[in-house]
Enzyme design. Sequence first.
Site, PDB file in Angstrom:
ATOM      1  N   ASP A 178       0.820  -1.204   0.000  1.00 46.64           N
ATOM      2  CA  ASP A 178       0.000   0.000   0.000  1.00 46.64           C
ATOM      3  C   ASP A 178       0.856   1.256   0.000  1.00 46.64           C
ATOM      4  OD1 ASP A 178      -2.451   1.770   0.742  1.00 46.64           O
ATOM      5  OD2 ASP A 178      -3.266  -0.255   0.676  1.00 46.64           O
ATOM      6  N   HIS A 218      -4.114   5.389   3.953  1.00 43.10           N
ATOM      7  CA  HIS A 218      -4.828   4.421   3.116  1.00 43.10           C
ATOM      8  C   HIS A 218      -4.510   2.998   3.554  1.00 43.10           C
ATOM      9  CE1 HIS A 218      -5.769   2.006  -0.492  1.00 43.10           C
ATOM     10  NE2 HIS A 218      -6.667   2.936  -0.765  1.00 43.10           N
ATOM     11  N   SER A 390     -10.765  -0.727  -2.689  1.00 40.12           N
ATOM     12  CA  SER A 390      -9.560  -0.837  -1.858  1.00 40.12           C
ATOM     13  C   SER A 390      -9.868  -1.507  -0.531  1.00 40.12           C
ATOM     14  CB  SER A 390      -8.991   0.558  -1.572  1.00 40.12           C
ATOM     15  OG  SER A 390      -8.327   1.085  -2.679  1.00 40.12           O
TER      16      SER A 390
END
Length: 557
Positions: A178, A218, A390
């Site tokens: 990521d 994220h 995601s």
Amino acid sequence: MNFSSEYFLRRLFLAALLFFFFGSFLPVQAQQKYWVVLKDKKGVSFDPYQYFDAKALERRQRQNLPIYDETDKPINATYRQQITALSDSVSGESRWLNAIACFAQPTQLEKLRKLAFVREIIPFQVQPVVLAEVPDKYKVTLKADELKILQDQTASLGASVFREKNLNGKGIRIAILDAGFKGVDNTAAFEHLYKGKQVIKTWDFVKRREYVYDFATHGTLVLSCVAGRLNGHDIGLATGAEFLLARTERMYSERFSEEENWLAAMEWADKNGADIINSSLGYTNDRYFREQMNGRYAFVARAANLAARKGILVVNANGNDGTADWKILGTPADADSVLAVGGIDPKGLFHVNFSSYGPTADKRMKPNVSAFGIVVGAGPKGFEQTQGTSFSSPLVAGFAACAWQANRALTNMQLFKEIEKSGNLYPYFDYAHGFGMPQAQFLLNGRATEIKPTIKFETGKDQVMIVVKTEFMPDTTGPFVADTTGSGKKGTYLVKEKHPSANYVYYHIANPKGSLDRYYVIEVEDDPEVAAIKFEALRTGSVIRVFYKGYTGFYAH
């Protein structure tokens, strides 16, 4: 006009200073980054017992795979030296693909191409990877609707079934690739992972250091959807798993490195014993054409398939382009051996509009399965509702870890197929949902051997009708019809929100080649005749499949 020597010295110093800071950005010749792909690994020695973590060797042995193959060997050092000498610089390499990444100018390329051991030279694409937007503000408490999403995002996959059998991913090692894991090392949602020494290794492939706990949240939210736990709530299913955390992306400012970093992280994850790799990224229209989404063109797709050959289950987000011009999935979700995950709307329990559609360019079904695309995750300051495939992907990665814990005798591709077969729509599929949301009870306990038919086909002079059997008619509900073909012409849902208990009929029309011409989701009202299909719209050999309340019916034309 007279100027003193001191004035000129000051001007000279300023000019030198400006050149120092900015001179390197002024190109002398057009410079680009390339993959130099090599023909062989002649003369290279390799000791797998020195190179691999014990868990990596165990994975191969458990699945009756070779301890190593040619792709595991390092790159020939002499080849590397010659390429380094003929290029501006070498930034990295992939032993799996036997390729070296380098910066070179046009005159240098000609010399590189003439090297006897060079197979081909491929230019890097430079546009940035697209990741889901993550809000900056976090909440410590949840509203009622957010709490319901949090509970349902795992319940919809069968969390209670896994809990009853004490399955939480223990013994499974998961690599997360990521853009950063800001705050993971001191956030309450991951405290149990550090207490249990479940974060095994980390590496930042952008900065080339171990520390990964900054830059982006994220990855923090992604990890929470695999294994987070906060305020007594399990955010993901695999709270007992082990983790390898790799930062591969620099959000919004990538130039050349993200593909190179991703490949390096895949090899690193393999070396360090990953059983599962979760990747919430996708490369699409800024780099490729739709016809290249065939699972073989992109380097990342090739690497993902290589990882599968080494016994790793690769789980990847299908993409967030459902409402964009691109529409379809990105790579590496297009790879044949990648479990691509689409998004589900928690309110309606069918495809969420932003989730990218399949199929691949060569008409293979994608996504393979789906999970919630609107989720509640956890970041440094608490809970946060966010959206994107995601986060669908890590929910399924956590599911896979629990499933593999339950049956370690499965190979990665056997597990892949079992996850598909556990989908709530299986054996029905389409290009929006795949086989639907994986179900723990189906995976662990199987399905009923006989399912009572819920629909029937009635043929007329010029059409075939899909009819719900009387005993399976629902209570009256509001009208709803949606075309989920992703064509861009009819992809509008006619109602914004429906209760999850709504009764949906899914049907598709498969052509003689097996790919889908059309597919629909229809909510049953008070009329048992839910669809009428004209024969003129069917080809000889076409098949209509219909799913309703656990039963799949077939009509062959």
